[in-house]
Design a protein around this motif. Structure first.
Motif, PDB file in Angstrom:
ATOM      1  N   ASP A 170       0.832  -1.199   0.000  1.00 20.88           N
ATOM      2  CA  ASP A 170       0.000   0.000   0.000  1.00 20.88           C
ATOM      3  C   ASP A 170       0.870   1.254   0.000  1.00 20.88           C
ATOM      4  OD1 ASP A 170      -2.373   1.307  -0.107  1.00 20.88           O
ATOM      5  OD2 ASP A 170      -3.037   0.779   1.916  1.00 20.88           O
ATOM      6  N   SER A 171       0.239   2.393  -0.222  1.00 22.91           N
ATOM      7  CA  SER A 171       0.979   3.655  -0.305  1.00 22.91           C
ATOM      8  C   SER A 171       1.634   4.051   1.004  1.00 22.91           C
ATOM      9  CB  SER A 171       0.033   4.773  -0.768  1.00 22.91           C
ATOM     10  OG  SER A 171      -1.077   4.882   0.122  1.00 22.91           O
ATOM     11  N   ASP A 172       1.130   3.504   2.115  1.00 17.10           N
ATOM     12  CA  ASP A 172       1.724   3.843   3.417  1.00 17.10           C
ATOM     13  C   ASP A 172       2.869   2.921   3.806  1.00 17.10           C
ATOM     14  OD1 ASP A 172       0.452   1.482   4.012  1.00 17.10           O
ATOM     15  OD2 ASP A 172      -0.855   2.301   5.567  1.00 17.10           O
ATOM     16  N   GLY A 173       3.265   2.033   2.896  1.00 18.53           N
ATOM     17  CA  GLY A 173       4.372   1.122   3.175  1.00 18.53           C
ATOM     18  C   GLY A 173       3.955  -0.180   3.825  1.00 18.53           C
ATOM     19  N   GLY A 174       2.667  -0.318   4.142  1.00 22.97           N
ATOM     20  CA  GLY A 174       2.161  -1.573   4.691  1.00 22.97           C
ATOM     21  C   GLY A 174       1.637  -2.467   3.581  1.00 22.97           C
ATOM     22  N   TRP A 175       1.083  -3.615   3.985  1.00 18.11           N
ATOM     23  CA  TRP A 175       0.618  -4.604   3.024  1.00 18.11           C
ATOM     24  C   TRP A 175      -0.864  -4.901   3.249  1.00 18.11           C
ATOM     25  CZ3 TRP A 175       3.967  -6.677  -0.672  1.00 18.11           C
ATOM     26  CH2 TRP A 175       5.316  -6.365  -0.492  1.00 18.11           C
ATOM     27  N   VAL A 176      -1.547  -5.268   2.157  1.00 12.80           N
ATOM     28  CA  VAL A 176      -2.946  -5.675   2.229  1.00 12.80           C
ATOM     29  C   VAL A 176      -3.056  -7.090   1.675  1.00 12.80           C
ATOM     30  CG1 VAL A 176      -5.307  -5.179   1.532  1.00 12.80           C
ATOM     31  CG2 VAL A 176      -3.715  -3.284   1.927  1.00 12.80           C
ATOM     32  N   LEU A 177      -3.597  -8.004   2.482  1.00 16.85           N
ATOM     33  CA  LEU A 177      -3.695  -9.416   2.106  1.00 16.85           C
ATOM     34  C   LEU A 177      -5.145  -9.793   1.807  1.00 16.85           C
ATOM     35  CD1 LEU A 177      -1.376 -11.126   4.776  1.00 16.85           C
ATOM     36  CD2 LEU A 177      -0.746  -9.953   2.675  1.00 16.85           C
ATOM     37  N   ASP A 178      -5.315 -10.566   0.741  1.00 17.82           N
ATOM     38  CA  ASP A 178      -6.627 -11.101   0.385  1.00 17.82           C
ATOM     39  C   ASP A 178      -6.469 -12.553  -0.048  1.00 17.82           C
ATOM     40  OD1 ASP A 178      -8.713  -8.764   0.267  1.00 17.82           O
ATOM     41  OD2 ASP A 178      -6.907  -7.948  -0.680  1.00 17.82           O
ATOM     42  N   GLY A 179      -7.388 -13.385   0.388  1.00 23.12           N
ATOM     43  CA  GLY A 179      -7.347 -14.786  -0.023  1.00 23.12           C
ATOM     44  C   GLY A 179      -7.885 -15.698   1.054  1.00 23.12           C
ATOM     45  N   ALA A 180      -7.492 -16.970   1.014  1.00 20.49           N
ATOM     46  CA  ALA A 180      -7.979 -17.957   1.976  1.00 20.49           C
ATOM     47  C   ALA A 180      -6.927 -19.039   2.190  1.00 20.49           C
ATOM     48  CB  ALA A 180      -9.278 -18.581   1.493  1.00 20.49           C
ATOM     49  N   LYS A 181      -6.923 -19.588   3.390  1.00 22.59           N
ATOM     50  CA  LYS A 181      -6.063 -20.711   3.752  1.00 22.59           C
ATOM     51  C   LYS A 181      -6.933 -21.814   4.349  1.00 22.59           C
ATOM     52  CE  LYS A 181      -2.293 -18.566   2.586  1.00 22.59           C
ATOM     53  NZ  LYS A 181      -1.434 -19.054   1.490  1.00 22.59           N
ATOM     54  N   ARG A 182      -6.480 -23.052   4.248  1.00 27.61           N
ATOM     55  CA  ARG A 182      -7.299 -24.172   4.730  1.00 27.61           C
ATOM     56  C   ARG A 182      -6.424 -25.239   5.393  1.00 27.61           C
ATOM     57  NH1 ARG A 182     -12.466 -25.671   4.475  1.00 27.61           N
ATOM     58  NH2 ARG A 182     -13.032 -27.891   4.363  1.00 27.61           N
ATOM     59  N   TRP A 183      -7.038 -25.975   6.297  1.00 21.35           N
ATOM     60  CA  TRP A 183      -6.385 -27.053   7.047  1.00 21.35           C
ATOM     61  C   TRP A 183      -5.313 -26.525   7.995  1.00 21.35           C
ATOM     62  CZ3 TRP A 183      -9.248 -31.018   7.126  1.00 21.35           C
ATOM     63  CH2 TRP A 183      -9.942 -31.445   5.992  1.00 21.35           C
ATOM     64  N   ILE A 184      -5.486 -25.320   8.501  1.00 21.48           N
ATOM     65  CA  ILE A 184      -4.459 -24.727   9.356  1.00 21.48           C
ATOM     66  C   ILE A 184      -4.702 -25.165  10.801  1.00 21.48           C
ATOM     67  CG2 ILE A 184      -3.260 -22.631   9.985  1.00 21.48           C
ATOM     68  CD1 ILE A 184      -3.279 -23.407   6.942  1.00 21.48           C
ATOM     69  N   GLY A 185      -3.883 -26.090  11.273  1.00 20.91           N
ATOM     70  CA  GLY A 185      -4.054 -26.658  12.606  1.00 20.91           C
ATOM     71  C   GLY A 185      -3.616 -25.706  13.700  1.00 20.91           C
ATOM     72  N   GLY A 186      -4.475 -25.531  14.707  1.00 22.50           N
ATOM     73  CA  GLY A 186      -4.145 -24.701  15.857  1.00 22.50           C
ATOM     74  C   GLY A 186      -4.371 -23.219  15.648  1.00 22.50           C
ATOM     75  N   ALA A 187      -4.979 -22.818  14.532  1.00 22.68           N
ATOM     76  CA  ALA A 187      -5.136 -21.392  14.236  1.00 22.68           C
ATOM     77  C   ALA A 187      -5.994 -20.674  15.272  1.00 22.68           C
ATOM     78  CB  ALA A 187      -5.738 -21.220  12.840  1.00 22.68           C
ATOM     79  N   ALA A 188      -7.012 -21.361  15.791  1.00 28.25           N
ATOM     80  CA  ALA A 188      -7.962 -20.707  16.685  1.00 28.25           C
ATOM     81  C   ALA A 188      -7.335 -20.270  18.001  1.00 28.25           C
ATOM     82  CB  ALA A 188      -9.149 -21.628  16.953  1.00 28.25           C
ATOM     83  N   THR A 189      -6.219 -20.883  18.393  1.00 33.80           N
ATOM     84  CA  THR A 189      -5.574 -20.522  19.659  1.00 33.80           C
ATOM     85  C   THR A 189      -4.226 -19.838  19.448  1.00 33.80           C
ATOM     86  OG1 THR A 189      -4.647 -22.770  19.805  1.00 33.80           O
ATOM     87  CG2 THR A 189      -6.725 -22.348  20.966  1.00 33.80           C
ATOM     88  N   ALA A 190      -3.897 -19.514  18.207  1.00 30.16           N
ATOM     89  CA  ALA A 190      -2.625 -18.847  17.917  1.00 30.16           C
ATOM     90  C   ALA A 190      -2.754 -17.345  18.149  1.00 30.16           C
ATOM     91  CB  ALA A 190      -2.215 -19.111  16.472  1.00 30.16           C
ATOM     92  N   ASP A 191      -1.618 -16.703  18.370  1.00 31.73           N
ATOM     93  CA  ASP A 191      -1.587 -15.245  18.430  1.00 31.73           C
ATOM     94  C   ASP A 191      -1.450 -14.663  17.027  1.00 31.73           C
ATOM     95  OD1 ASP A 191      -1.558 -15.122  21.333  1.00 31.73           O
ATOM     96  OD2 ASP A 191       0.508 -15.834  21.206  1.00 31.73           O
ATOM     97  N   VAL A 192      -0.612 -15.308  16.215  1.00 30.35           N
ATOM     98  CA  VAL A 192      -0.372 -14.834  14.853  1.00 30.35           C
ATOM     99  C   VAL A 192      -0.432 -16.000  13.879  1.00 30.35           C
ATOM    100  CG1 VAL A 192       1.017 -12.833  15.536  1.00 30.35           C
ATOM    101  CG2 VAL A 192       2.132 -15.035  15.121  1.00 30.35           C
ATOM    102  N   LEU A 193      -0.748 -15.669  12.643  1.00 31.70           N
ATOM    103  CA  LEU A 193      -0.778 -16.638  11.553  1.00 31.70           C
ATOM    104  C   LEU A 193       0.355 -16.298  10.600  1.00 31.70           C
ATOM    105  CD1 LEU A 193      -4.583 -16.140  10.757  1.00 31.70           C
ATOM    106  CD2 LEU A 193      -3.609 -17.733  12.448  1.00 31.70           C
ATOM    107  N   ALA A 194       1.269 -17.235  10.347  1.00 31.51           N
ATOM    108  CA  ALA A 194       2.324 -17.019   9.360  1.00 31.51           C
ATOM    109  C   ALA A 194       1.712 -17.298   7.995  1.00 31.51           C
ATOM    110  CB  ALA A 194       3.513 -17.930   9.632  1.00 31.51           C
TER     111      ALA A 194
END
Length: 408
Positions: A170-194
């Motif tokens: 983005d113009s402010d130097g940050g990023w904008v993500l769009d899409g989907a991931k599946r079968w990600i184990g443990g996501a609901a209790t994670a702090d961050v998603l890689a």
């Protein structure tokens, strides 16, 4: 359950007192230090006393026993203080840690390695030195919990070319993500998603640590699974999710960098496949030594003993393979074909071992009471994740022939 090691294996009977006993027939455990054995012994006690009594119930309910998470972390297994006084933990210890978890339950092993294997590898390989200095201590003590978010709804085996989640600067130097991931184990209790996404500017894959609760992030539990029911897998939707550049893994700039992570992580899955075999074999051996049929112990029949011998051969072969791979990686030798061969072969052996275990337990092998049914079902998930049999075979075949047979 007993095995006369003085006659059957040429070792004194005292060898039965080893941590892994009969399932480690050639005594790979002897490669561990006394300190490593003590830490693994504490893990064994926790799993036997606290975890094992809960597993059948939670597997049937399709839920994770959250009461185990904090005590498991508190065991200080990733980099135990008593082992790291002279440096980081050795690969052989890390392998047996996975083995111990998996011989109890595949979901527990997957849960722990989501942090200790996948997420930690993402930081170790993908983060800059400055990012590692900030994040790695938090990864080790679980104060920063993360998951590896690569697979997508329409791309699994073809993720290298098919990855469709996008990242836009983005113009402010940050990023904008769009899409989907599946079968990600443990996501609901994670702090961050890689999250791995394709940069729309250059078409290359990059990686970002995304706050699980960031605006635009939606998590849905995947229901209806017939394997790894204890492990909670998520479908993740990313809709205009904003991420600062400081949360981009600065050393991930192409899929080649992602492949370096997979190269390291497949060896962890090979250890899981080996541990599942050990657990299924031990459960089957317990059953046939206790069960009576036709007025005799089930284990006294020739056909049952033949199946037990094949199971032990599979476990021994798989354990020998992963130990040797781990020793090789400890010397800094990481090759795609090595980890692919280990994952492929241990998973093949695993599939046969759990099937034989179910056979010798008979009708009771489809109930959760014997543990065999759980290993039998969970093995199917492990057979497929971190590279299917076919994908790993093609990686090995490419190394053997110099020709790529992957579909273009």
């Amino acid at each position: 359950m007993s095995l006369d090691t003085s006659t059957a294996a040429g070792r004194p009977a005292a060898a039965q007192e080893r941590l892994y006993g009969v399932c480690d027939y050639y005594d790979a455990e002897s490669l561990l230090t006394e300190g490593e054995r003590r830490v693994l012994g504490r893990l064994r006690s926790f799993l036997d006393e606290k975890a094992r009594p809960l597993l059948a119930d939670y597997w049937e309910r399709g839920e994770f026993p959250d009461q185990l998470a904090r005590p498991l972390v508190d065991l200080d297994l990733m980099e135990p203080a008593e082992l790291t006084a002279d440096g980081p933990t050795r690969g052989i210890y890390q392998g047996f840690r996975i083995f111990e978890l998996a011989r109890t339950d595949a979901s527990l092993a997957t849960f722990y390695t989501a942090q200790a294997g996948l997420f930690r590898t993402a930081i170790r390989v993908g983060a800059s030195p400055e990012q590692q200095a900030e994040w790695m201590p938090k990864v080790i003590d679980f104060s920063l919990k993360g998951v590896f978010s690569l697979t997508e709804p329409e791309s699994g085996s073809d993720i290298a070319g098919g990855l469709s989640t996008t990242a836009r600067l983005d113009s402010d130097g940050g990023w904008v993500l769009d899409g989907a991931k599946r079968w990600i184990g443990g996501a609901a209790t994670a702090d961050v998603l890689a999250v791995f996404a394709r940069d729309v500017a250059d078409g290359q894959v990059k990686a970002f640590l995304v706050d699980r609760e960031a605006p635009g992030v939606t998590l849905e539990k995947i229901h209806g699974k017939t394997a790894l029911r204890i492990m909670q897998n998520a479908h993740i939707t990313l809709d205009g999710v904003r991420v600062p550049d400081s949360m981009r893994l600065h050393n991930v700039n192409s899929f080649r960098d992602v492949a370096a992570m997979l190269r390291a992580m497949r060896s962890d899955v090979a250890w899981i496949a080996t541990g599942i075999q050990a657990g299924a074999f031990e459960a089957a051996l317990r059953y046939v030594t206790e069960r009576q049929q036709f007025g005799r112990p089930l284990g006294s029949f020739q056909l049952v003993q033949e199946k037990l011998a094949r199971m032990l051969g599979n476990v021994t072969s798989a354990l020998s393979l992963v130990v040797r791979l781990t020793e090789q990686q400890a010397r800094g030798i990481y090759r795609d074909q090595d980890s692919a061969l280990a994952k492929m072969q241990t998973s093949l052996l695993m599939r046969e071992t759990v099937a034989l275990a179910r056979e010798v337990v008979g009708g009771n092998g489809i109930t959760l009471e014997s543990d065999v049914a759980r290993f039998h079902a969970d093995a199917e998930a492990v057979y497929s994740y971190e590279g299917t049999h076919e994908i790993n075979a093609l990686i090995v075949g490419r190394a053997l022939t110099g020709e790529s047979a992957f579909t273009r």
